[in-house]
Design an enzyme around this catalytic site. Structure first.
Site, PDB file in Angstrom:
ATOM      1  N   VAL A   1      21.760  17.346 -34.021  1.00  0.00           N
ATOM      2  CA  VAL A   1      21.604  16.308 -35.044  1.00  0.00           C
ATOM      3  C   VAL A   1      21.594  14.930 -34.391  1.00  0.00           C
ATOM      4  CG1 VAL A   1      22.544  15.293 -37.136  1.00  0.00           C
ATOM      5  CG2 VAL A   1      22.712  17.773 -36.749  1.00  0.00           C
ATOM      6  N   LYS A   2      20.505  14.198 -34.600  1.00  0.00           N
ATOM      7  CA  LYS A   2      20.417  12.831 -34.088  1.00  0.00           C
ATOM      8  C   LYS A   2      21.097  11.883 -35.070  1.00  0.00           C
ATOM      9  CE  LYS A   2      16.818  11.201 -31.843  1.00  0.00           C
ATOM     10  NZ  LYS A   2      15.404  10.815 -31.513  1.00  0.00           N
ATOM     11  N   VAL A   3      22.000  11.095 -34.528  1.00  0.00           N
ATOM     12  CA  VAL A   3      22.806  10.166 -35.332  1.00  0.00           C
ATOM     13  C   VAL A   3      22.660   8.775 -34.730  1.00  0.00           C
ATOM     14  CG1 VAL A   3      25.146   9.619 -36.080  1.00  0.00           C
ATOM     15  CG2 VAL A   3      24.431  12.016 -35.896  1.00  0.00           C
TER      16      VAL A   3
END
Length: 215
Positions: A82-84
């Protein structure tokens, strides 16, 4: 050093996989929008094409929203990362997701202290954007070197993904700096194969082979 493709184009990914050189894929909303397809059409297919980490990005501004999105993304496949975004709320989300064993890639890193905070929060990856720093007359690769030194100093397991790569030279510099990963556009991956002396050498060998007497 691992090579990820920075794309959401399924044809590019298929070609990269055929080269046996692609270790993962990074995407973002801009890359997904370029495909002209829905998220549901593209994202699950990428996770099937490539067995390595596939970065899919959240778009919420608050930690609670990011966490909810992240849980949904993680259900797509086991190899989803997951890119945050590198924000205060983003790192709150990263810490909570780390407790749930959902790997994160903190994106839009432009300083070494941002990378330090992301690593302390429990990020699996950090993505310094070197090309965008070069664009504003900063030495982008110097940031990668600083992050590498900090992570080595304190034994962080967080991996460095060199992002916003613009040329094969960026890939070379990333490897020399000891980065774990370079995520490259398909165009740059293709350029990495090319050298004029290789082309002229092949042409010369073929020319000389034609001169060898045949039975």
């Amino acid at each position: 050093m691992k090579i990820f493709l920075d794309t959401a184009d399924l044809d590019e990914i298929k070609q990269g996989v055929a080269m046996c050189l692609v270790d993962g894929v990074t995407t973002n909303p801009s890359l997904l929008a370029k495909t002209g397809k829905t998220f549901e059409q593209v994202a699950p297919e990428i996770t099937r094409l490539v067995s390595g980490p596939i970065s899919l990005e959240v778009i919420s501004d608050d930690a609670e929203g990011m966490i909810a999105e992240a849980r949904e993304l993680a259900r797509i496949a086991d190899n989803v990362v997951v890119k945050v975004p590198m924000t205060e709320q983003g790192l709150i989300a990263v810490a909570k997701l780390a407790d749930e064993n959902i790997p994160t890639n903190v994106t839009l890193i432009f300083s070494a202290v941002q990378a330090l905070l992301a690593a302390k929060a429990g990020a699996a990856y950090v993505s310094p954007f070197i090309g965008r720093l070069d664009d504003i007359s900063h030495e982008g690769m110097e940031l990668v070197e600083q992050i590498k030194t900090i992570f080595d100093n304190y034994g962080f397991g967080t991996e460095i993904i060199v992002a916003s790569v613009r040329s094969p030279l960026h890939v070379l510099e990333a490897a020399l700096a000891g980065a774990d990963i370079a995520t490259v556009p398909f165009k740059v991956l293709k350029q990495m194969f090319i050298h004029p002396l290789t082309a002229s050498g092949i042409a010369k060998f073929k020319e000389d082979y034609a001169k060898i007497p045949k039975r």
